[in-house]
Motif scaffolding. Structure first.
Motif, PDB file in Angstrom:
ATOM      1  N   ALA A 241      -2.037  -4.599  -6.452  1.00  0.00           N
ATOM      2  CA  ALA A 241      -1.781  -3.239  -5.965  1.00  0.00           C
ATOM      3  C   ALA A 241      -1.574  -2.280  -7.135  1.00  0.00           C
ATOM      4  O   ALA A 241      -2.114  -1.162  -7.147  1.00  0.00           O
TER       5      ALA A 241
ATOM      6  N   LEU B 177       0.823  -1.204   0.000  1.00  0.00           N
ATOM      7  CA  LEU B 177       0.000   0.000   0.000  1.00  0.00           C
ATOM      8  C   LEU B 177       0.860   1.257   0.000  1.00  0.00           C
ATOM      9  O   LEU B 177       0.569   2.233  -0.710  1.00  0.00           O
TER      10      LEU B 177
ATOM     11  N   MET C 122      -5.589  -7.392  -0.760  1.00  0.00           N
ATOM     12  CA  MET C 122      -5.340  -6.408  -1.812  1.00  0.00           C
ATOM     13  C   MET C 122      -6.411  -6.483  -2.903  1.00  0.00           C
ATOM     14  O   MET C 122      -6.777  -5.451  -3.486  1.00  0.00           O
TER      15      MET C 122
END
Length: 454
Positions: free
Chosen positions: A124, A48, A199
């Protein structure tokens, strides 16, 4: 409605929204910490942070420019440049997001922290274009005076969706949900979630929030903006976007660099996870500042266009007071009860982050007390001063982090981060004096401005 009442109302509503959003995000993190092994959460948190940094060149200062141009167009009735910038910025964000994602994926084979976690990385990176486009959409809404609509899909809806998705995917991590399901004879899976699944849920929530925000922007556009023929002033936009992008990127790096350096210095994933939890908790103290900036940025831009220095000072003073008033209770609470609070909300071992939380809380309090100088400089065309200030903070923080993290771990990262907040704030405060003749800090409350207009 008077100017002060309008600012108070906008900041109050924005603050409620920020509190709700951060609270939902905080609950989602708490559930994730309980539903994931510490090492898995460390990987998730690192990815992140990586995406948060990568999205910077994908938007490169354009959202701030969009706020400024849209607010100026709204003030003067000339929407042509705002429409042209909106078109170009979306094209740039989409292309840059895709290229950055593909480039990072190609480099993953050579980076030891990324190679073993390729599925998490792919998910991501898929959020990159969405995040860049979302920032531009929110900026356009704020420039049009729709401050709440420009925030709630990302600030509140997205974390709410993540929380719901995580609770449904690992309901055993939420005891009350477990009891409710058992009441209806539903057997739940164990509370174990991988970083890959977490995710993926984050990606779905990001996509839904983006689509909702897109609908809000379409509905909020005035007819003048819809009918305007786009005017493209690319040379001027690039001249402004470069320092805004560099400064904004450095500012975000100031927030994320500690986590990234902990990974680069091969600190244990569990320690990285704890620091991310601590940093997210410390952001509670920044709620007032964030809400005030969201409300006042378009006002700063409009005051600049109108040459209203007195109005700029009034807004700046009120912003500093409101930010500090909201931040102070959190900073004091972190000083007194930070460790037990972390252990209660997250895992007991998270309590070791208490001293770290106290340091970060005091840094946020200093930031609030120094006021909104960064937003004033950016909205008035002095983005280079913002860039220089943030660069000084980043250099100091990086040097300190490299020196202190190997020896002091969490506390070393916190001290470096605190310096990365204090140093640029002092410079920004000084630049606001020199360029605008405005006292941005809390002690400017009640100050009367005299002299020529801006």
């Amino acid at each position: 409605m008077s100017e002060r009442r309008a600012i108070l109302r906008g900041a109050s509503v924005s603050l409620v929204l920020q509190v709700a959003g951060l609270g939902l995000g905080y609950l989602g993190t708490a559930v994730l910490v309980r539903a994931m092994r510490p090492a898995e959460f460390g990987v998730y948190g690192f990815m992140l942070s990586l995406v948060t940094v990568l999205v910077l060149p994908a938007q490169f200062g354009v959202p701030t420019l969009v706020i400024r141009e849209t607010a100026a167009g709204r003030q003067t009735g000339d929407y042509a440049a705002a429409k042209g910038l909106l078109l170009r910025s979306n094209q740039f964000a989409l292309a840059a997001g895709l290229l950055l994602g593909l480039g990072t994926l190609a480099l993953a084979a050579f980076l030891p922290m990324l190679r073993p976690n390729l599925p998490v990385l792919i998910l991501a990176l898929a959020t990159l274009p969405l995040l860049a486009l979302t920032a531009i959409r929110g900026a356009a809404l704020r420039g049009l005076g729709q401050v709440i609509a420009g925030q709630w899909p990302d600030v509140a809806l997205k974390p709410a969706l993540v929380l719901v998705f995580v609770a449904l995917a690992t309901p055993a991590a939420v005891p009350k949900l477990t009891a409710l399901c058992l009441l209806f004879g539903v057997v739940l899976p164990p509370a174990a979630m991988s970083s890959t699944l977490a995710m993926a849920l984050n990606l779905i929530a990001t996509a839904i929030a983006f689509l909702v925000g897109l609908v809000l922007l379409w509905r909020a556009m005035p007819d003048e903006l819809r009918r305007a023929s786009p005017r493209f002033d690319s040379r001027r936009w690039i001249a402004s976007a470069i320092p805004l992008g560099v400064g904004g990127g450095i500012a975000v790096l100031n927030v994320q660099i500690a986590v990234l350096l902990m990974g680069a210095l091969s600190r244990p994933p569990e320690e990285i996870g704890i620091y991310r939890v601590v940093a997210q908790t410390a952001m509670l103290a920044a709620l007032g500042y964030t809400a005030v900036i969201a409300t006042l940025s378009p006002r700063f831009a409009a005051a600049q266009v109108a040459g209203d220095r007195a109005g700029l000072q009034r807004a700046a003073s009120l912003g500093a007071v409101l930010s500090t008033a909201v931040c102070l209770p959190f900073a004091l609470f972190f000083l007194a009860f930070g460790g037990p609070f972390l252990g209660l909300v997250f895992r007991p071992e998270a309590a070791v982050g208490g001293p770290t939380l106290a340091v970060l809380g005091l840094a946020h309090l200093f930031n609030a007390a120094m006021g909104c100088s960064a937003a004033m400089l950016n909205m008035s065309g002095h983005e280079r001063d913002f860039t220089i200030s943030c660069a000084v903070g980043l250099v100091l923080q990086t040097v300190l982090a490299l020196a202190l993290i190997p020896a002091f771990g969490l506390m070393g990262a916190a001290i470096a981060s605190a310096v990365g907040v204090v140093a640029p704030n002092l410079l920004l405060w000084r630049y606001a004096h020199l360029r605008l003749g405005v006292e941005s800090a809390i002690w400017g409350w009640g100050r009367k401005i005299s002299g020529p207009p801006l």
